[in-house]
Scaffold this motif. Structure first.
Motif, mmCIF file in Angstrom:
data_model
loop_
_atom_site.group_PDB
_atom_site.id
_atom_site.type_symbol
_atom_site.label_atom_id
_atom_site.label_comp_id
_atom_site.label_asym_id
_atom_site.label_seq_id
_atom_site.Cartn_x
_atom_site.Cartn_y
_atom_site.Cartn_z
ATOM 1 N N CYS A 151 54.134 67.218 -11.048
ATOM 2 C CA CYS A 151 53.012 67.546 -11.925
ATOM 3 C C CYS A 151 52.461 68.903 -11.491
ATOM 4 O O CYS A 151 52.181 69.106 -10.308
ATOM 5 N N ALA A 152 52.303 69.818 -12.427
ATOM 6 C CA ALA A 152 51.832 71.162 -12.092
ATOM 7 C C ALA A 152 50.410 71.133 -11.539
ATOM 8 O O ALA A 152 50.105 71.812 -10.558
ATOM 9 N N SER A 153 49.529 70.329 -12.148
ATOM 10 C CA SER A 153 48.124 70.308 -11.748
ATOM 11 C C SER A 153 47.589 68.885 -11.749
ATOM 12 O O SER A 153 47.774 68.148 -12.722
ATOM 13 N N VAL A 154 46.917 68.509 -10.659
ATOM 14 C CA VAL A 154 46.264 67.201 -10.580
ATOM 15 C C VAL A 154 44.807 67.434 -10.217
ATOM 16 O O VAL A 154 44.501 68.105 -9.229
ATOM 17 N N GLU A 155 43.912 66.872 -11.021
ATOM 18 C CA GLU A 155 42.474 66.974 -10.789
ATOM 19 C C GLU A 155 41.940 65.574 -10.523
ATOM 20 O O GLU A 155 42.134 64.670 -11.337
ATOM 21 N N VAL A 156 41.286 65.397 -9.383
ATOM 22 C CA VAL A 156 40.722 64.099 -9.020
ATOM 23 C C VAL A 156 39.205 64.184 -9.155
ATOM 24 O O VAL A 156 38.540 64.848 -8.365
ATOM 25 N N ASN A 157 38.673 63.510 -10.171
ATOM 26 C CA ASN A 157 37.235 63.447 -10.424
ATOM 27 C C ASN A 157 36.763 62.024 -10.152
ATOM 28 O O ASN A 157 36.141 61.383 -10.999
ATOM 29 N N ALA A 158 37.086 61.516 -8.993
ATOM 30 C CA ALA A 158 36.784 60.144 -8.610
ATOM 31 C C ALA A 158 36.433 60.121 -7.131
ATOM 32 O O ALA A 158 36.641 61.106 -6.421
ATOM 33 N N SER A 159 35.916 59.003 -6.686
ATOM 34 C CA SER A 159 35.611 58.818 -5.267
ATOM 35 C C SER A 159 36.189 57.498 -4.790
ATOM 36 O O SER A 159 36.338 56.561 -5.568
ATOM 37 N N ASN A 160 36.491 57.457 -3.501
ATOM 38 C CA ASN A 160 36.989 56.256 -2.847
ATOM 39 C C ASN A 160 38.265 55.734 -3.502
ATOM 40 O O ASN A 160 38.410 54.544 -3.724
ATOM 41 N N SER A 161 39.161 56.644 -3.841
ATOM 42 C CA SER A 161 40.420 56.253 -4.463
ATOM 43 C C SER A 161 41.609 56.708 -3.629
ATOM 44 O O SER A 161 41.509 57.632 -2.836
ATOM 45 N N VAL A 191 53.483 68.813 -6.444
ATOM 46 C CA VAL A 191 52.297 69.268 -7.174
ATOM 47 C C VAL A 191 52.049 70.724 -6.808
ATOM 48 O O VAL A 191 52.071 71.090 -5.636
ATOM 49 N N GLU A 192 51.820 71.553 -7.820
ATOM 50 C CA GLU A 192 51.509 72.958 -7.548
ATOM 51 C C GLU A 192 50.054 73.131 -7.146
ATOM 52 O O GLU A 192 49.749 73.802 -6.174
ATOM 53 N N LYS A 193 49.129 72.525 -7.904
ATOM 54 C CA LYS A 193 47.700 72.745 -7.689
ATOM 55 C C LYS A 193 46.959 71.408 -7.728
ATOM 56 O O LYS A 193 47.091 70.646 -8.681
ATOM 57 N N SER A 249 50.532 64.766 -18.309
ATOM 58 C CA SER A 249 50.761 65.177 -19.679
ATOM 59 C C SER A 249 50.570 66.688 -19.810
ATOM 60 O O SER A 249 49.522 67.211 -19.412
ATOM 61 N N SER A 250 51.555 67.366 -20.362
ATOM 62 C CA SER A 250 51.533 68.830 -20.500
ATOM 63 C C SER A 250 51.290 69.516 -19.156
ATOM 64 O O SER A 250 50.583 70.513 -19.075
ATOM 65 N N GLY A 251 51.825 68.939 -18.096
ATOM 66 C CA GLY A 251 51.729 69.540 -16.776
ATOM 67 C C GLY A 251 50.448 69.259 -16.025
ATOM 68 O O GLY A 251 50.235 69.794 -14.942
ATOM 69 N N LYS A 252 49.562 68.404 -16.573
ATOM 70 C CA LYS A 252 48.289 68.131 -15.906
ATOM 71 C C LYS A 252 47.960 66.636 -15.930
ATOM 72 O O LYS A 252 48.166 65.960 -16.928
#
Length: 164
Positions: free
Chosen positions: A98-108, A116-118, A79-82
Motif C-alpha cells: 500500500c503506497a500510503s496508510v493513515e491511522v486515525n485511531a488509538s489503541n489499535s 508501505v511507502e508512507k 484502495s487507489s494506493g491508500k
C-alpha cells in the motif's frame, strides 16, 4: 516483558477496570422491587452490546468477527494506493502493498502484509507493523512501529518507538 506488550496489557487492564466500575454503578437503592423510574434508558449501542452480538463493522464497512474477551479483528483495503484506519481498539489487517496508510485511531494493532511507502499515525498507543516502510510521520504519542527496514521518521509526538 517488552514495552509493546506492557503497553497493551496496561490498556487492556484499564479498560477492564472501567467496565467493572461502570457495572458496579447503581442507584444505591436497597429495595428488592424494581423501580421503573430509576432505570436508565439509552438508544445507542455500547461496546458491550456489540460484543454480545459478536460482530462489528470495520473501516471498509465489512463485518468483522469478535469473540468475548478479544479485540475486534477488522480487514481494511488499500484502495487507489491508500488505506485509512479509523477503528480504535481493534486489530486491523491490510493485505498486500500500500503506497500510503493513515491511522486515525488509538489503541489499535495495525498489520500490513506488504510494503508501505508512507505511514501517518495520528492517534496514540498504536502498534503498526509492515514488511518495509519508507517514511513514517508520528503525530501521536506512545506508538510502536515495526518493519524489516529502518524508515525515515518525523516524530511530532512523545514516547514513540521505531523497531527494525
Amino acid at each position: 516483558m517488552d514495552r509493546k506488550t506492557t503497553a497493551k496489557f496496561t490498556v487492556l487492564a484499564a479498560t477492564g477496570l472501567l467496565a467493572v466500575a461502570l457495572t458496579a454503578c447503581g442507584n444505591g437503592s436497597s429495595n428488592d422491587k424494581a423501580d421503573s423510574s430509576s432505570s436508565p434508558s439509552t438508544t445507542a449501542s455500547t461496546s458491550a452490546d456489540k460484543e454480545s452480538q459478536g460482530e462489528e463493522k470495520g473501516s471498509d464497512g465489512k463485518k468483522s468477527s469478535k469473540t468475548e474477551n478479544q479485540i475486534p479483528k477488522v480487514s481494511a483495503q488499500c484502495s487507489s494506493g491508500k488505506a485509512v484506519v479509523k477503528d480504535s481498539n481493534s486489530k486491523v489487517t491490510i493485505s498486500g502493498d500500500c503506497a500510503s496508510v493513515e491511522v486515525n485511531a488509538s489503541n489499535s494493532i495495525v498489520e500490513v502484509k506488504g510494503a508501505v511507502e508512507k505511514v501517518s499515525i495520528n492517534g496514540a498507543i498504536n502498534s503498526f507493523t509492515a514488511a518495509t516502510i519508507k517514511t513514517v510521520t508520528l503525530n501521536g504519542n506512545a506508538n510502536d512501529i515495526s518493519s524489516g527496514n529502518k524508515p525515515a521518521v518525523k516524530d511530532n509526538g512523545q514516547q514513540n518507538q521505531i523497531n527494525k
